[in-house]
Design a protein around this motif. Sequence first.
Motif, PDB file in Angstrom:
ATOM      1  N   VAL A   1     -33.144  -0.819 -42.276  1.00 36.04           N
ATOM      2  CA  VAL A   1     -33.425  -2.167 -41.778  1.00 36.04           C
ATOM      3  C   VAL A   1     -32.757  -2.424 -40.425  1.00 36.04           C
ATOM      4  O   VAL A   1     -33.173  -3.306 -39.674  1.00 36.04           O
ATOM      5  CB  VAL A   1     -32.992  -3.237 -42.804  1.00 36.04           C
TER       6      VAL A   1
ATOM      7  N   THR B   1     -27.788  -7.846 -43.783  1.00 33.65           N
ATOM      8  CA  THR B   1     -27.017  -6.691 -43.331  1.00 33.65           C
ATOM      9  C   THR B   1     -26.215  -7.035 -42.084  1.00 33.65           C
ATOM     10  O   THR B   1     -25.035  -6.675 -41.971  1.00 33.65           O
ATOM     11  CB  THR B   1     -27.942  -5.492 -43.047  1.00 33.65           C
TER      12      THR B   1
ATOM     13  N   LYS C   1     -41.229   0.451 -46.299  1.00 31.89           N
ATOM     14  CA  LYS C   1     -41.220  -0.908 -46.853  1.00 31.89           C
ATOM     15  C   LYS C   1     -41.113  -1.943 -45.734  1.00 31.89           C
ATOM     16  O   LYS C   1     -41.849  -2.939 -45.719  1.00 31.89           O
ATOM     17  CB  LYS C   1     -40.035  -1.059 -47.807  1.00 31.89           C
ATOM     18  N   TYR C   2     -40.203  -1.695 -44.789  1.00 29.86           N
ATOM     19  CA  TYR C   2     -40.000  -2.673 -43.723  1.00 29.86           C
ATOM     20  C   TYR C   2     -41.122  -2.654 -42.700  1.00 29.86           C
ATOM     21  O   TYR C   2     -41.442  -3.690 -42.098  1.00 29.86           O
ATOM     22  CB  TYR C   2     -38.639  -2.447 -43.053  1.00 29.86           C
TER      23      TYR C   2
ATOM     24  N   ASP D   1     -39.345  -9.802 -46.475  1.00 29.59           N
ATOM     25  CA  ASP D   1     -38.434  -8.749 -46.934  1.00 29.59           C
ATOM     26  C   ASP D   1     -37.620  -8.174 -45.783  1.00 29.59           C
ATOM     27  O   ASP D   1     -36.401  -7.996 -45.890  1.00 29.59           O
ATOM     28  CB  ASP D   1     -39.221  -7.622 -47.621  1.00 29.59           C
ATOM     29  N   TYR D   2     -38.293  -7.880 -44.704  1.00 34.60           N
ATOM     30  CA  TYR D   2     -37.623  -7.279 -43.550  1.00 34.60           C
ATOM     31  C   TYR D   2     -36.604  -8.242 -42.950  1.00 34.60           C
ATOM     32  O   TYR D   2     -35.441  -7.890 -42.718  1.00 34.60           O
ATOM     33  CB  TYR D   2     -38.653  -6.889 -42.499  1.00 34.60           C
TER      34      TYR D   2
ATOM     35  N   ARG E   1     -30.852   1.889 -47.393  1.00 44.08           N
ATOM     36  CA  ARG E   1     -31.617   0.654 -47.217  1.00 44.08           C
ATOM     37  C   ARG E   1     -31.160  -0.095 -45.973  1.00 44.08           C
ATOM     38  O   ARG E   1     -31.978  -0.536 -45.157  1.00 44.08           O
ATOM     39  CB  ARG E   1     -31.448  -0.232 -48.457  1.00 44.08           C
ATOM     40  N   GLN E   2     -29.833  -0.249 -45.820  1.00 45.64           N
ATOM     41  CA  GLN E   2     -29.297  -0.966 -44.669  1.00 45.64           C
ATOM     42  C   GLN E   2     -29.510  -0.180 -43.375  1.00 45.64           C
ATOM     43  O   GLN E   2     -29.754  -0.769 -42.318  1.00 45.64           O
ATOM     44  CB  GLN E   2     -27.811  -1.258 -44.871  1.00 45.64           C
TER      45      GLN E   2
ATOM     46  N   ASP F   1     -33.508  -9.017 -45.325  1.00 44.97           N
ATOM     47  CA  ASP F   1     -32.598  -7.875 -45.445  1.00 44.97           C
ATOM     48  C   ASP F   1     -31.862  -7.599 -44.138  1.00 44.97           C
ATOM     49  O   ASP F   1     -30.684  -7.216 -44.139  1.00 44.97           O
ATOM     50  CB  ASP F   1     -33.361  -6.625 -45.890  1.00 44.97           C
TER      51      ASP F   1
ATOM     52  N   TRP G   1     -37.572   3.102 -47.494  1.00 40.48           N
ATOM     53  CA  TRP G   1     -37.161   1.801 -46.940  1.00 40.48           C
ATOM     54  C   TRP G   1     -37.800   1.574 -45.572  1.00 40.48           C
ATOM     55  O   TRP G   1     -38.185   0.444 -45.245  1.00 40.48           O
ATOM     56  CB  TRP G   1     -35.641   1.724 -46.846  1.00 40.48           C
TER      57      TRP G   1
END
Length: 308
Positions: free
Chosen positions: A230, A278, A258-259, A270-271, A226-227, A274, A255
């Motif tokens: 992003v 991070t 999603k971003y 969300d983007y 996930r990190q 996150d 992910w």
Amino acid sequence: MENGSADGEELSRRDVLKFVGVSVGIELMASSGSFVESARAADLIQRRQRSEFLSSVKSTLFTAIKGNPELIPSLLTLALNDAMTYDKASKSGGPNGSIRFSSELSRPENKGLSAAMNLLEEAKKEIDSYSKGGPISYADLIQDAAQSAVKATFLASAIRKCGGNEEKGNLLYTAYGSSGQWGLFDKQLGRSDTMEPDPEGRVPQWENASVKEMKDKFSSIGLGPRQLAVMSLFLGPDQTATETLLATDPDVSPWVQKYQRSRETVSETDYEVDLITTLTKLSSLGQQINYEAYTYPVPKVDFRKLKL
């Protein structure tokens, strides 16, 4: 009679001791209260000093970046690579400004980052000229520049979504999802500089690394797919190419998608949230934050000399 006299004398002594004890206690409480209030006042003064200093730093960096937008990808990678030297086992490395040393900046993974470092050197001269609490550390400077660069990308995105209208873009940017997250980043002000380069071999060459190598590196510092997804903006000059590569991995691909969807929305919530979260973690790896950094004594005023 003797016993009665002794009891009376003893009672009298006890009363005296109690009285003295209470009096001393009251004085101690009073002085303690005064001390606590003084400590609180000093703490508030230091907080205000740090806040004002950070505000000035952001203004200086924003101006520098606005005049050199082509360096934004390099500034982001510079901050990432300075932080990615962190080693959990030895608790060494991390965002400590080591990348400023020519022997580290000239490593293959840092190729092309010299111009970004030169920009920050010039910004540092200006910041140090107005800092009342000592020169800014390279560790703080590099990470704060990444913050300013990220904000610049979000602002540019907002302006594009408003058809190039800067006024409307600025208003849209205020609606983005980072209302509280940047405050957590700002609290990290007070990183210390190392006096020597960090060990070699701790940072991949992002443009040539496989997704597995990237995942392994992020995992080594406690971050996951996930990190990694992003932070695609930090992994080289071409975010689209980086995300295309990341999307080939089944762990990272969801992910990435999603971003990408989040960036198409008005607020990018969300983007943005996150990414800031991070970056905040990366920018504090292994660092002991000095919360008194950049504070300075306030001159005392002799009210007796004031003319009323």
